[in-house]
Scaffold this motif. Structure first.
Motif, PDB file in Angstrom:
ATOM      1  N   HIS A  86       0.810  -1.227   0.000  1.00 46.33           N
ATOM      2  CA  HIS A  86       0.000   0.000   0.000  1.00 46.33           C
ATOM      3  C   HIS A  86       0.840   1.271   0.000  1.00 46.33           C
ATOM      4  O   HIS A  86       0.296   2.360  -0.052  1.00 46.33           O
ATOM      5  N   ARG A  87       2.167   1.140   0.093  1.00 49.36           N
ATOM      6  CA  ARG A  87       3.045   2.309   0.018  1.00 49.36           C
ATOM      7  C   ARG A  87       4.228   1.970  -0.874  1.00 49.36           C
ATOM      8  O   ARG A  87       4.567   0.798  -1.032  1.00 49.36           O
ATOM      9  N   SER A  88       4.876   3.002  -1.409  1.00 47.33           N
ATOM     10  CA  SER A  88       6.040   2.739  -2.245  1.00 47.33           C
ATOM     11  C   SER A  88       7.243   2.351  -1.376  1.00 47.33           C
ATOM     12  O   SER A  88       7.327   2.739  -0.204  1.00 47.33           O
ATOM     13  N   VAL A  89       8.129   1.559  -1.960  1.00 48.29           N
ATOM     14  CA  VAL A  89       9.374   1.146  -1.283  1.00 48.29           C
ATOM     15  C   VAL A  89      10.489   1.284  -2.323  1.00 48.29           C
ATOM     16  O   VAL A  89      10.218   1.310  -3.514  1.00 48.29           O
ATOM     17  N   PRO A  90      11.758   1.384  -1.887  1.00 48.66           N
ATOM     18  CA  PRO A  90      12.825   1.487  -2.898  1.00 48.66           C
ATOM     19  C   PRO A  90      12.899   0.216  -3.758  1.00 48.66           C
ATOM     20  O   PRO A  90      12.684  -0.889  -3.250  1.00 48.66           O
ATOM     21  N   ASP A  91      13.193   0.380  -5.053  1.00 48.18           N
ATOM     22  CA  ASP A  91      13.407  -0.784  -5.927  1.00 48.18           C
ATOM     23  C   ASP A  91      14.597  -1.564  -5.402  1.00 48.18           C
ATOM     24  O   ASP A  91      15.637  -0.975  -5.068  1.00 48.18           O
ATOM     25  N   PHE A  92      14.464  -2.881  -5.334  1.00 53.93           N
ATOM     26  CA  PHE A  92      15.558  -3.688  -4.786  1.00 53.93           C
ATOM     27  C   PHE A  92      15.347  -5.146  -5.160  1.00 53.93           C
ATOM     28  O   PHE A  92      14.213  -5.614  -5.285  1.00 53.93           O
ATOM     29  N   ALA A  93      16.457  -5.866  -5.384  1.00 50.53           N
ATOM     30  CA  ALA A  93      16.364  -7.314  -5.603  1.00 50.53           C
ATOM     31  C   ALA A  93      17.509  -7.994  -4.894  1.00 50.53           C
ATOM     32  O   ALA A  93      18.619  -7.450  -4.797  1.00 50.53           O
ATOM     33  N   THR A  94      17.244  -9.171  -4.363  1.00 46.83           N
ATOM     34  CA  THR A  94      18.296  -9.926  -3.693  1.00 46.83           C
ATOM     35  C   THR A  94      17.950 -11.412  -3.735  1.00 46.83           C
ATOM     36  O   THR A  94      16.805 -11.784  -4.009  1.00 46.83           O
ATOM     37  N   THR A  95      18.956 -12.247  -3.482  1.00 48.90           N
ATOM     38  CA  THR A  95      18.687 -13.680  -3.354  1.00 48.90           C
ATOM     39  C   THR A  95      19.138 -14.130  -1.968  1.00 48.90           C
ATOM     40  O   THR A  95      20.017 -13.518  -1.366  1.00 48.90           O
ATOM     41  N   GLY A  96      18.514 -15.180  -1.473  1.00 48.69           N
ATOM     42  CA  GLY A  96      18.882 -15.703  -0.162  1.00 48.69           C
ATOM     43  C   GLY A  96      18.239 -17.051   0.066  1.00 48.69           C
ATOM     44  O   GLY A  96      17.731 -17.664  -0.882  1.00 48.69           O
ATOM     45  N   HIS A  97      18.260 -17.504   1.312  1.00 44.67           N
ATOM     46  CA  HIS A  97      17.647 -18.789   1.637  1.00 44.67           C
ATOM     47  C   HIS A  97      16.157 -18.676   1.898  1.00 44.67           C
ATOM     48  O   HIS A  97      15.466 -19.664   2.065  1.00 44.67           O
ATOM     49  N   ARG A  98      15.681 -17.450   1.999  1.00 45.73           N
ATOM     50  CA  ARG A  98      14.249 -17.203   2.223  1.00 45.73           C
ATOM     51  C   ARG A  98      13.915 -15.831   1.656  1.00 45.73           C
ATOM     52  O   ARG A  98      14.835 -15.048   1.348  1.00 45.73           O
ATOM     53  N   PRO A  99      12.613 -15.491   1.555  1.00 44.57           N
ATOM     54  CA  PRO A  99      12.267 -14.167   1.023  1.00 44.57           C
ATOM     55  C   PRO A  99      12.831 -13.042   1.894  1.00 44.57           C
ATOM     56  O   PRO A  99      12.866 -13.184   3.113  1.00 44.57           O
ATOM     57  N   TYR A 100      13.284 -11.971   1.261  1.00 46.39           N
ATOM     58  CA  TYR A 100      13.744 -10.767   1.976  1.00 46.39           C
ATOM     59  C   TYR A 100      12.502  -9.938   2.268  1.00 46.39           C
ATOM     60  O   TYR A 100      11.859  -9.413   1.348  1.00 46.39           O
ATOM     61  N   LEU A 101      12.154  -9.806   3.555  1.00 45.99           N
ATOM     62  CA  LEU A 101      10.842  -9.239   3.901  1.00 45.99           C
ATOM     63  C   LEU A 101      10.883  -7.889   4.595  1.00 45.99           C
ATOM     64  O   LEU A 101       9.842  -7.332   4.924  1.00 45.99           O
ATOM     65  N   ARG A 102      12.081  -7.348   4.837  1.00 44.76           N
ATOM     66  CA  ARG A 102      12.138  -6.078   5.577  1.00 44.76           C
ATOM     67  C   ARG A 102      11.213  -5.002   4.988  1.00 44.76           C
ATOM     68  O   ARG A 102      10.496  -4.347   5.737  1.00 44.76           O
ATOM     69  N   PRO A 103      11.189  -4.797   3.651  1.00 46.85           N
ATOM     70  CA  PRO A 103      10.313  -3.721   3.143  1.00 46.85           C
ATOM     71  C   PRO A 103       8.830  -3.934   3.475  1.00 46.85           C
ATOM     72  O   PRO A 103       8.138  -2.967   3.782  1.00 46.85           O
ATOM     73  N   VAL A 104       8.343  -5.180   3.451  1.00 46.70           N
ATOM     74  CA  VAL A 104       6.914  -5.381   3.764  1.00 46.70           C
ATOM     75  C   VAL A 104       6.664  -5.365   5.273  1.00 46.70           C
ATOM     76  O   VAL A 104       5.616  -4.924   5.722  1.00 46.70           O
ATOM     77  N   ARG A 105       7.639  -5.828   6.040  1.00 49.96           N
ATOM     78  CA  ARG A 105       7.463  -5.854   7.503  1.00 49.96           C
ATOM     79  C   ARG A 105       7.494  -4.461   8.103  1.00 49.96           C
ATOM     80  O   ARG A 105       7.053  -4.274   9.231  1.00 49.96           O
ATOM     81  N   THR A 106       8.115  -3.485   7.411  1.00 51.40           N
ATOM     82  CA  THR A 106       8.278  -2.153   8.002  1.00 51.40           C
ATOM     83  C   THR A 106       7.471  -1.078   7.268  1.00 51.40           C
ATOM     84  O   THR A 106       7.748   0.108   7.415  1.00 51.40           O
ATOM     85  N   LEU A 107       6.477  -1.494   6.502  1.00 53.34           N
ATOM     86  CA  LEU A 107       5.590  -0.504   5.888  1.00 53.34           C
ATOM     87  C   LEU A 107       4.882   0.259   7.005  1.00 53.34           C
ATOM     88  O   LEU A 107       4.578  -0.333   8.042  1.00 53.34           O
TER      89      LEU A 107
END
Ligand SMILES: [Zn+2]
Length: 361
Positions: A86-107
């Motif tokens: 529901h809000r914009s976040v910086p464009d970003f891509a990464t790979t890891g062992h699980r989804p990178y969730l900081r942008p959605v967790r800190t909306l």
């Protein structure tokens, strides 16, 4: 909240991509995927990642209406998930062992606010959510004051006046009761009251202390000529101020605890220590604070800013692009809360802060 949050893969890379809605989503996607395409993997992992990239490239991104999207994909494990934000976040891509969730967790949290525009004989109730407002009820009092001024004029007028006040107070009680019923059905964060100043004061005074504690402010508006747009504009200004006050109070409680009881941590280094001891109760993350590279132990979940050998179990740690993301997931796993916070409080200097269950030293 995110059904895929627990999805991990120790075999294949999990690709996470965040994109803001912009005029050139295709070009944005190419840009964020560029460093990903340069990563080196073994053959099976590379095949999985290539399939992820192809799937994402085939999305009809231009049809998206959300302000931003998060895409989480791991072809090797058979997952693909698109999360609309529901809000914009910086464009970003990464790979890891699980989804990178900081942008959605800190909306920033999505607030629900009830707006009551009141008069002595009527009330309009509105629901304000996600930048929109909708009227949900019109309450009109059945007016049955008889204007019978036979007999002594002064006495009759006083009687009519007292009947009129009684009707008004009953109307305010009824309106408050409806607000309370709505709150029980689906809780809201704030109540904002509009109308002529004397009416809004009277109404707020008549509220039960529990409902009154939710009042974020009063605004002046003429109920007969008001428009939804005008109500939205006035109420959202008051709501934004209340949210800002709440954030400042939250940060204040961390700062106070840090200086007095020691049951607080400030800055990523202290937060990593507190998280490793499962001490974090409420974590605040400055949404735009930088990513902090570090490492995590896949054996015992120990988090470290430096990596190397795990201090918890001795296993070799795995590098991660952002330990803030690891701290967030660990706090949630340990039943703490996580909230993103805008950049306008004393927490800016620290990036992260938290209230602890116990002091670290
Ligand atoms: Zn370990």
């Amino acid at each position: 909240m995110f059904p895929f949050a627990q999805s991990t893969s120790s075999t294949y890379p999990v690709l996470s991509v965040y994109l803001n809605k912009g005029p050139a989503l295709g070009a944005q996607l190419t840009d964020v995927l560029k460093p990903i395409k340069e990563l080196e993997f073994d053959r099976a992992q590379e095949m999985s990642l290539r399939a992820d990239i192809e799937k994402i490239s085939n999305l009809r991104l231009e049809r998206e209406i959300a302000p931003a999207i998060g895409i989480f994909s791991c072809e090797g494990e058979g997952w693909f998930h698109v999360e609309r934000l529901h809000r914009s976040v910086p464009d970003f891509a990464t790979t890891g062992h699980r989804p990178y969730l900081r942008p959605v967790r800190t909306l920033p949290r999505n607030t629900r606010t009830k707006v009551a525009v009141v008069e002595s004989r009527s009330a309009a109730l509105w629901l304000m959510e996600a930048g929109r407002i909708e009227k949900i009820d019109d309450i009109v009092v059945d007016e049955t004051v008889k204007k019978n001024y036979g007999g002594w004029q002064g006495y009759a007028e006083r009687k009519a006046q007292s009947r009129s006040d009684e009707l008004m107070h009953r109307h305010y009680r009824d309106t408050a009761e409806e607000l309370f019923t709505l709150h029980q059905r689906q809780p809201f964060d704030y109540i904002i009251v509009g109308g002529h100043r004397t009416d809004t004061h009277e109404f707020v005074e008549s509220l039960h202390p529990y409902l009154r504690s939710h009042v974020a402010g009063e605004f002046v508006i003429d109920p007969h000529t008001m428009t939804g747009t005008a109500v939205l504009e006035k109420a959202s200004t008051l709501e934004a101020a209340a949210e800002r006050d709440r954030r400042i109070a939250l940060v204040g409680s961390i700062m106070d605890a840090s200086g007095s009881t020691g049951k607080a941590a400030l800055g990523i280094s202290d937060l990593v220590d507190a998280t490793n001891l499962k001490a974090v109760q409420n974590l605040l993350v400055v949404t735009d604070s930088p990513r902090v590279p570090g490492a995590i132990c896949d054996e015992c979940t120990w988090i470290s800013l430096t990596g190397g050998e795990c201090q918890g179990c001795g296993a070799e740690m795995r590098s991660v692009c952002d330990v803030v993301d690891e701290v967030i997931e660990a706090v949630i796993r340990d039943r703490g809360t996580v909230e993103g916070i805008g950049a306008d409080t004393p927490l800016d200097a620290h990036g992260v802060g938290g209230l602890l269950r116990f002091a670290l030293s």
